[in-house]
Design a protein around this motif. Structure first.
Motif, short mmCIF file in Angstrom:
data_model
loop_
_atom_site.label_atom_id
_atom_site.label_comp_id
_atom_site.label_asym_id
_atom_site.label_seq_id
_atom_site.Cartn_x
_atom_site.Cartn_y
_atom_site.Cartn_z
N MET B 1 0.85 -1.21 0.00
CA MET B 1 0.00 0.00 0.00
C MET B 1 0.88 1.24 0.00
N SER B 2 0.66 2.10 -0.95
CA SER B 2 1.49 3.30 -1.01
C SER B 2 0.68 4.51 -0.56
N ALA B 3 1.35 5.46 0.01
CA ALA B 3 0.68 6.61 0.59
C ALA B 3 -0.01 7.45 -0.48
N THR B 4 0.46 7.35 -1.72
CA THR B 4 -0.10 8.20 -2.75
C THR B 4 -1.20 7.49 -3.54
N LEU B 6 -4.09 6.70 -2.66
CA LEU B 6 -5.42 7.22 -2.40
C LEU B 6 -5.37 8.74 -2.36
N PRO B 7 -6.40 9.39 -2.85
CA PRO B 7 -6.39 10.85 -2.82
C PRO B 7 -6.50 11.37 -1.40
N ARG B 8 -5.93 12.53 -1.16
CA ARG B 8 -6.10 13.16 0.14
C ARG B 8 -7.53 13.63 0.30
N ALA B 9 -7.91 13.93 1.50
CA ALA B 9 -9.26 14.47 1.72
C ALA B 9 -9.47 15.61 0.74
N THR B 12 -11.09 20.10 2.78
CA THR B 12 -10.75 20.24 4.18
C THR B 12 -11.98 20.74 4.92
N ARG B 13 -12.41 19.93 5.93
CA ARG B 13 -13.63 20.37 6.62
C ARG B 13 -13.35 21.62 7.43
#
Lengths: 326, 272
Positions: B1-4, B6-9, B12-13
Motif C-alpha cells: 500500500m502506497s501513501a499516494t 489514495l487521494p487526500r481528503a 478540508t472540513r
C-alpha cells in the motif's frame, strides 16, 4: 471516492543519536482500521505522538482528515481521540467526573458533557462504577474508562496506543469487543500493538514497523500469503531425539527450534507433500514424533521471517491464553 | 500500500477552533475544579494544607516564642504574618508535585491532545492553589486570633495584607509549576522544592528578626521575597510606614510572575 482520515508522509523523528522514526508513510482511509504492529521501541508510540500533535516531526508531514497536524494542531485535536498506554484517567475523580471534565474541556457545555458521560458509562458497562473513584477500578475498567474519555467528543479519528497491554486475557477480549463495535460505527482507527493476534483480529490493514521503518504492509491474509507458507510443527519426547531430528527435517524448509518443549517448527511451501516426506525421513531414522501439527502461519511467523526474530517474547503466551479461553 | 495510492481528503472540513480569553478562563476553571476535588479526596493533601500550618502556629507561639525577642514585644503578632508566608510558600509545592504527577501518569498528554486552551492546565493548577490558600489562610487567621493574635490597623489593612500574601502564593505556584514540569516526577519535584523553600522561609524575617542573624546571612535574609512580603504584611496589620514595603513586596510577586509564567507555559508546550 474514499478520502484519507490519516495521511503521513516521510515522518522522521530522532532523539539525539537515536532515530525513533526513519521515514514512515501511513495512509488510513476513512472508516478503516490500521494496525501498527511492532515490538517495544519500534517507533509505534512516536508515530502516534506525532499524529496526535504531542510531538513535532523532524521531517515529513501528517494530516488528520486533511488538517496538517503541525500547522493547525488545535484544529487537528478537535478531530481526534487518543487513548494511550497508561490509562490516563484521574484516579482521584470518579469515572463520571473524568468524563464530564473531558467533555467540558472539549467545550461541549456542562449539561451536554454530563449527558454524554452517562451515555458512555452505560455503553462501556461502567454505569454502576461511575460514581466511584477510579482508584478502586480494575485494570480492565480503567482501560474502558480511558477509551470512553477519548470518545467524549465523538472524534472521527481514534488513536489507541497499545490499548490492551498489561490486561489479562479476559479483559483483553472484552476490550476487543468494545473496539470492534466502535469500528462498526464508522470510526477510523489507528491501533498500535505488540500483539499479533490483536492486529489480526481488529485491523483491516497492518503496517509492520521495526526500528523506525515500515518493513511490510498489507492485510493479515496478504502478509501471511507473502510468507507463502504452511507451518509444520513436530514435537519430540526429549532433547536428544529432537536434536537428531533437526538434521532430518532441515532440508525441507526454514527451521526454528527446538524450543523448550523439544518442538521443531518448519516453515514450508507445500505443507501436505513435505509432511509426508518428513514423516518418511523420521521413520527411516527411527525417530518417533510425540506431537505433530500443520497450521497456517501466524503473524508471529510473519514477523520472524521479516526480521529474523520474534515480535516479542510474550506473544505466544498471549495467543495460547486466548486459545485456551476460547 | 502506497501513501499516494489514495487521494487526500478532497475538501478540508471547516474545523471550529475555540480560542480567546473566555475559553482560557473556562478551561482553567474546569482544571481548577478537578484539582480542588483532589484536596477533598486525598486526606494527605488536606492534612498538609491545614494541620501543618496550625501546628507551626502552636509550636512557635508556645514552644519557641518565649525565647525569641522581637521589636514591639508581642511575639504572636510578629509570628502570624510569618506563618502566613511560610504556609503559602510551602503550599506552592502542591502545584509542582501535582503537575509532575500528572506528567508521569500521562494525564498531561491527554490534556495536550484535547482542543483546550494551552495555558489552562497551568492556570487551573495555580488557581486551585490560590483558592486553597484563601481557605487555609482564613483558618490560620482564626487560629491566630484564638492564641492571641490582634490586628491593630483594622480589617481593611488585614485584608490588604492577605491580598498581598495570596498574590505572592500565586506567583510561587508558577515558580513550582516550572519545577514540576522540569522534574517530571512527584518525588523529584518534592526533593527539588525543599532546598529552595527552606532558606527562603527560615532565613527570612518570618520567625525571627533579621538583625539577630550573622552578617553574611542578614544580607540574604534582608533581600529576598519572603522577608519583603512578611515585612509588608506586618506593617499593614500591626502599623508603621507600609508604603515602600508594600511596593517592594508587590514588585517581587509581579516580577516572579512576569518571569515564570512564560517559562512554565513554554515548558508545558514543549514537554513530552
Amino acid at each position: 471516492m474514499t478520502s484519507l482520515a490519516i495521511n503521513a508522509e516521510g515522518l522522521v523523528k530522532a532523539y539525539g543519536p537515536v532515530v525513533a522514526l526513519d521515514g514512515v508513510d501511513l495512509a488510513v482511509p476513512e472508516g478503516t482500521v490500521l494496525g501498527l504492529l511492532g515490538p517495544n521501541g519500534a517507533g509505534k508510540t512516536t508515530a502516534v505522538r506525532i499524529l496526535t500533535t504531542l510531538l513535532r516531526p523532524d521531517a515529513g508531514r501528517a494530516e488528520i482528515a486533511g488538517v496538517d497536524v503541525v500547522a493547525h494542531p488545535q484544529a487537528a485535536r478537535s478531530l481526534i481521540g487518543l487513548a494511550g498506554q497508561y490509562a490516563a484517567v484521574d484516579e482521584l475523580l470518579t469515572g463520571r467526573e473524568n468524563l464530564v471534565m473531558a467533555g467540558r474541556l472539549n467545550h461541549l457545555g456542562t449539561s451536554c458533557a454530563k449527558q454524554r458521560a452517562d451515555e458512555l458509562l452505560d455503553r462501556f458497562g461502567l454505569s454502576d462504577a461511575g460514581g466511584r473513584t477510579v482508584k478502586a477500578y480494575s485494570g480492565g475498567m480503567r482501560r474502558r474508562l480511558d477509551l470512553s474519555v477519548a470518545l467524549v467528543a465523538r472524534p472521527p479519528v481514534l488513536f489507541l496506543d497499545e490499548p490492551t497491554t498489561g490486561l489479562d486475557p479476559r479483559s483483553r477480549t472484552d476490550l476487543w469487543e468494545v473496539i470492534e463495535e466502535l469500528v462498526g460505527d464508522g470510526t477510523t482507527l489507528l491501533l498500535t500493538t505488540q500483539y499479533l493476534e490483536e492486529a489480526d483480529r481488529l485491523a483491516d490493514r497492518i503496517a509492520v514497523i521495526d526500528a523506525g521503518r515500515v518493513i511490510a504492509r498489507g492485510t493479515a491474509a496478504e502478509l501471511k500469503a507473502d510468507l507463502g507458507a504452511t507451518v509444520v510443527e513436530v514435537g519430540f519426547g526429549d532433547a536428544a531425539t529432537a536434536g537428531l531430528a533437526v538434521e532430518v527435517v532441515r532440508p525441507y524448509g526454514t527451521l526454528t527450534g527446538p524450543d523448550d518443549s523439544h518442538r521443531l517448527q518448519l516453515t514450508v511451501n507445500d505443507g501436505p507433500h513435505v509432511l509426508v516426506q518428513i514423516l518418511r525421513g523420521l521413520d527411516a531414522a527411527n525417530l518417533a514424533p510425540a506431537r505433530l501439527a500443520v497450521r497456517e502461519p501466524s503473524l508471529n511467523d510473519v514477523f520472524l521471517s521479516l526480521t529474523g526474530r520474534p515480535a516479542e517474547p510474550g506473544a505466544d503466551l498471549v495467543a495460547d491464553a486466548n486459545r485456551s479461553a476460547a | 500500500m502506497s501513501a499516494t495510492a489514495l487521494p487526500r481528503a478532497a475538501v478540508t472540513r471547516p474545523v471550529p477552533v475555540h480560542t480567546g480569553p473566555r475559553v482560557v478562563l473556562g478551561d482553567a476553571v474546569v482544571v481548577a475544579g478537578r484539582n480542588l476535588r483532589h484536596l477533598t479526596r486525598n486526606p494527605q493533601l488536606l492534612v498538609f494544607a491545614t494541620i501543618q500550618p496550625v501546628m507551626f502556629v502552636l509550636l512557635f507561639r508556645y514552644v519557641f516564642g518565649g525565647a525569641i525577642a522581637v521589636p514591639g514585644g508581642s511575639y504572636v503578632n510578629y509570628l502570624m504574618p510569618g506563618v502566613f508566608a511560610q504556609t503559602v510558600a510551602f503550599g506552592a509545592i502542591a502545584t509542582g508535585v501535582g503537575l509532575a504527577e500528572d506528567l508521569s501518569k500521562g494525564l498531561i498528554d491527554r490534556f495536550r491532545s484535547l482542543p483546550m486552551a494551552r495555558s489552562a492546565v497551568l492556570a487551573g493548577r495555580t488557581l486551585a492553589d490560590l483558592v486553597r490558600n484563601v481557605g487555609v489562610v482564613t483558618l490560620l487567621v482564626l487560629v491566630g486570633m484564638a492564641v492571641g493574635f490582634r490586628v491593630s490597623n483594622g480589617v481593611l489593612a488585614l485584608l490588604g495584607g492577605l491580598a498581598l500574601l495570596l498574590l505572592f502564593g500565586f506567583a510561587l505556584s508558577w515558580v513550582f509549576a516550572l519545577v514540576g514540569l522540569l522534574t517530571a516526577d512527584a518525588e523529584s519535584a518534592q526533593a527539588a522544592a525543599f532546598p529552595l523553600l527552606f532558606p527562603l522561609t527560615f532565613a527570612s524575617s518570618a520567625f525571627v528578626p533579621v538583625q539577630s542573624m550573622p552578617g553574611w546571612l542578614q544580607t540574604f535574609a534582608a533581600n529576598q521575597p519572603v522577608t519583603a512580603v512578611v515585612d509588608a504584611i506586618r506593617a499593614l496589620v500591626l502599623g508603621g510606614p507600609a508604603g515602600s514595603l508594600v511596593l517592594k513586596a508587590l514588585a517581587w510577586s509581579l516580577g516572579l510572575l512576569v518571569i515564570f509564567v512564560p517559562l512554565a507555559v513554554r515548558r508545558y508546550r514543549q514537554s513530552g
